[in-house]
Motif scaffolding. Structure first.
Motif, mmCIF file in Angstrom:
data_model
loop_
_atom_site.group_PDB
_atom_site.id
_atom_site.type_symbol
_atom_site.label_atom_id
_atom_site.label_comp_id
_atom_site.label_asym_id
_atom_site.label_seq_id
_atom_site.Cartn_x
_atom_site.Cartn_y
_atom_site.Cartn_z
ATOM 1 N N PRO A 197 0.780 -1.396 -0.098
ATOM 2 C CA PRO A 197 0.058 0.089 -0.096
ATOM 3 C C PRO A 197 0.683 1.175 -0.058
ATOM 4 O O PRO A 197 0.274 2.262 -0.241
ATOM 5 N N LEU A 198 2.109 1.124 0.347
ATOM 6 C CA LEU A 198 2.918 2.467 0.468
ATOM 7 C C LEU A 198 4.383 2.351 -0.051
ATOM 8 O O LEU A 198 5.019 1.262 0.221
ATOM 9 N N LEU A 199 4.782 3.428 -0.742
ATOM 10 C CA LEU A 199 6.106 3.490 -1.245
ATOM 11 C C LEU A 199 6.673 5.036 -0.876
ATOM 12 O O LEU A 199 5.897 5.945 -1.262
ATOM 13 N N VAL A 200 7.520 4.984 -0.004
ATOM 14 C CA VAL A 200 8.371 6.215 0.373
ATOM 15 C C VAL A 200 9.476 6.398 -0.344
ATOM 16 O O VAL A 200 10.403 5.495 -0.006
ATOM 17 N N ASN A 201 9.558 7.313 -1.240
ATOM 18 C CA ASN A 201 10.769 7.436 -1.959
ATOM 19 C C ASN A 201 11.565 8.767 -2.045
ATOM 20 O O ASN A 201 11.021 9.851 -1.952
ATOM 21 N N ALA A 202 12.984 8.689 -1.812
ATOM 22 C CA ALA A 202 13.857 9.734 -1.653
ATOM 23 C C ALA A 202 13.643 10.568 -2.929
ATOM 24 O O ALA A 202 13.454 10.229 -3.912
ATOM 25 N N SER A 203 13.852 12.092 -2.752
ATOM 26 C CA SER A 203 14.046 13.118 -3.603
ATOM 27 C C SER A 203 14.676 14.131 -2.953
ATOM 28 O O SER A 203 15.341 13.799 -1.892
ATOM 29 N N VAL A 241 -1.280 2.821 -5.340
ATOM 30 C CA VAL A 241 -0.331 2.753 -4.045
ATOM 31 C C VAL A 241 -0.030 4.155 -3.627
ATOM 32 O O VAL A 241 -0.035 5.455 -4.217
ATOM 33 N N ARG A 242 -0.249 4.573 -2.442
ATOM 34 C CA ARG A 242 0.023 5.683 -1.691
ATOM 35 C C ARG A 242 1.593 6.175 -1.869
ATOM 36 O O ARG A 242 2.627 5.252 -1.462
ATOM 37 N N VAL A 243 2.006 6.975 -2.704
ATOM 38 C CA VAL A 243 3.483 7.215 -2.719
ATOM 39 C C VAL A 243 3.893 8.581 -2.201
ATOM 40 O O VAL A 243 3.084 9.623 -2.350
ATOM 41 N N ASP A 267 -1.671 7.589 7.094
ATOM 42 C CA ASP A 267 -1.865 7.241 5.968
ATOM 43 C C ASP A 267 -2.727 8.165 5.015
ATOM 44 O O ASP A 267 -3.475 7.955 4.140
ATOM 45 N N THR A 268 -3.051 9.339 5.361
ATOM 46 C CA THR A 268 -3.449 10.452 4.816
ATOM 47 C C THR A 268 -2.578 11.412 3.980
ATOM 48 O O THR A 268 -3.195 12.072 3.013
ATOM 49 N N VAL A 269 -1.249 11.057 3.967
ATOM 50 C CA VAL A 269 -0.468 12.082 3.352
ATOM 51 C C VAL A 269 0.314 11.214 2.104
ATOM 52 O O VAL A 269 0.607 10.096 2.134
ATOM 53 N N SER A 270 0.098 11.922 1.043
ATOM 54 C CA SER A 270 0.736 11.438 -0.433
ATOM 55 C C SER A 270 1.285 12.536 -1.202
ATOM 56 O O SER A 270 1.053 13.617 -0.942
ATOM 57 N N VAL A 308 3.810 20.815 4.137
ATOM 58 C CA VAL A 308 2.766 19.487 4.472
ATOM 59 C C VAL A 308 2.949 18.784 5.856
ATOM 60 O O VAL A 308 2.143 18.410 6.436
ATOM 61 N N LEU A 309 4.222 18.582 6.038
ATOM 62 C CA LEU A 309 4.684 18.255 7.490
ATOM 63 C C LEU A 309 3.841 18.728 8.404
ATOM 64 O O LEU A 309 3.215 18.351 9.508
ATOM 65 N N ALA A 310 3.808 20.374 8.640
ATOM 66 C CA ALA A 310 3.184 20.845 9.473
ATOM 67 C C ALA A 310 1.901 20.681 9.611
ATOM 68 O O ALA A 310 1.105 20.565 10.630
ATOM 69 N N ALA A 311 1.174 20.803 8.244
ATOM 70 C CA ALA A 311 -0.250 20.698 8.056
ATOM 71 C C ALA A 311 -0.718 19.321 8.645
ATOM 72 O O ALA A 311 -1.982 19.191 9.040
ATOM 73 N N ASN A 312 0.006 18.173 8.635
ATOM 74 C CA ASN A 312 -0.230 17.090 9.091
ATOM 75 C C ASN A 312 0.217 16.515 10.563
ATOM 76 O O ASN A 312 0.341 15.583 10.849
ATOM 77 N N GLY A 313 0.556 17.794 11.308
ATOM 78 C CA GLY A 313 0.729 17.441 12.794
ATOM 79 C C GLY A 313 2.012 17.123 13.175
ATOM 80 O O GLY A 313 2.326 16.822 14.404
ATOM 81 N N PHE A 314 3.258 17.172 12.187
ATOM 82 C CA PHE A 314 4.531 16.871 12.768
ATOM 83 C C PHE A 314 5.212 18.087 13.470
ATOM 84 O O PHE A 314 5.044 19.346 13.034
#
Ligand SMILES: NC(=O)c1ccc[n+]([C@@H]2O[C@H](COP(=O)([O-])OP(=O)(O)OC[C@H]3O[C@@H](n4cnc5c(N)ncnc54)[C@H](OP(=O)(O)O)[C@@H]3O)[C@@H](O)[C@H]2O)c1
Length: 294
Positions: A103-109, A152-154, A211-214, A272-278
């Motif tokens: 369900p999830l791929l976290v990819n470096a950029s 997939v959530r990327v 799982d809400t962030v992509s 995006v991180l701030a908006a998602n509570g990090f």
């Protein structure tokens, strides 16, 4: 959650493995040599091969592969290596997660996606910039498309300079400052996005578990600084003032970077991180250097 890491031996990968295991996740590492440990599985990115069953039952794949950007002069051959060592692993993993319903791929950029943005504040919605690194990041991110198309959530991590006790930028600068050879680069007005490695891997864990962030995520401290400020803070922490500067033409010539991309400015912020509570544990550069250099 079972998480498979590629590029796990590197600065970020080794810290992430520790962060995830401490949080109770199971971590498997893909290795480009014969597996030696129970948590290792083999793969060969140029050949497009992953050991049978290596991804079985995984809920996430994290891809951190890539030859080091600052690992030598950017000759034609080296630029090709920088590209191939990112695109091939990404294509192989994007295909695998799509085919195996992971369900999830976290990819470096990287922040280099944005090119040179001067003083402009750079959120994830900012347009791609120009240059070799921006093109590389465009192609790197595009190589995840097969996974996105399969539902997939990327998550694409646009990371700034990761600051750690060993390796990375701190590892390069420490001996220079120790010898009182620390210096700002060019006119020093270019912004440098940065992040403490503990926040880097905490943010990655947050993105894996939430799982809400992509899509694209800027991974950096909320406080980007100019190269002049960065150099001064490093000098303060090392008790080595750095009044010198390296002229831009010397940098371009020495690095084989004729366009001066090393001097490009990204005043990147983690919207995006701030908006998602990090929340960052190390938002201050002085505190970060104090924690890493003492
Ligand atoms: N550190 C930063 O400041 C920073 C900033 C922005 C973006 N990034 C990106 O984030 C990723 C991880 O960064 P990092 O600092 O952890 O990098 P790193 O320490 O250089 O580790 C990268 C890993 O990639 C794998 N690798 C190296 N050469 C390769 C090749 N030719 N083909 C395939 N894989 C290769 C290696 O893992 P294995 O030997 O285990 O396969 C290596 O440990 C990289 O793609 C980097 O460009 C890093």
């Amino acid at each position: 959650m079972k998480v498979v890491l590629a590029g796990a031996s590197g600065l970020i990968g080794s810290a992430l493995a520790g962060e995830l295991r401490t949080a109770g996740h199971e971590v498997l590492r893909l290795v480009r040599r014969a597996p030696r440990e129970p948590d290792e599985r083999g793969w060969d990115p140029p050949a497009g091969r992953i050991d049978d069953g290596a991804l079985a039952g995984a809920q996430a794949v994290v891809n951190l592969c890539g030859a080091p950007i600052a690992g030598g002069r950017w000759s034609h051959a080296r630029r090709q290596l920088l590209v191939n060592s990112r695109l091939e692993p990404t294509e192989v993993l994007a295909t695998a997660v799509a085919e195996q319903d992971i369900p999830l791929l976290v990819n470096a950029s990287a922040a280099g996606y944005y090119g040179d943005k001067g003083d402009q504040v750079v959120e994830e919605t900012a347009p791609r910039g120009a240059g070799f690194l921006a093109d590389l990041c465009r192609d790197w991110e595009a190589a995840t498309q097969r996974a996105t198309d399969a539902g997939v959530r990327v998550v694409r991590l646009r990371t700034g300079h990761v600051l750690a006790r060993r390796g990375g930028l701190v590892g390069m600068l420490k001996p220079l400052f120790f010898l009182a050879l620390g210096a700002k680069l060019g006119n020093g007005r270019q912004y440098m996005p940065w992040i403490h490695v503990e926040d880097q891997v905490a943010a990655m864990r947050h993105l894996i578990e939430n799982d809400t962030v992509s899509g694209a995520v800027n991974v950096c401290s909320p406080n980007p600084v100019t190269n002049t400020e960065f150099t001064a803070a490093f000098g303060r922490a090392m008790h080595r003032p750095a009044p010198l500067f390296v002229p831009a033409p010397v940098i371009k010539l020495g690095a084989g970077d004729s366009d001066g991309e090393i001097l490009y400015s990204q005043r990147m912020v983690p919207t995006v991180l701030a908006a998602n509570g990090f929340t960052h544990r190390h938002p201050s550069l002085d505190e970060t250097f104090a924690s890493l250099l003492t």
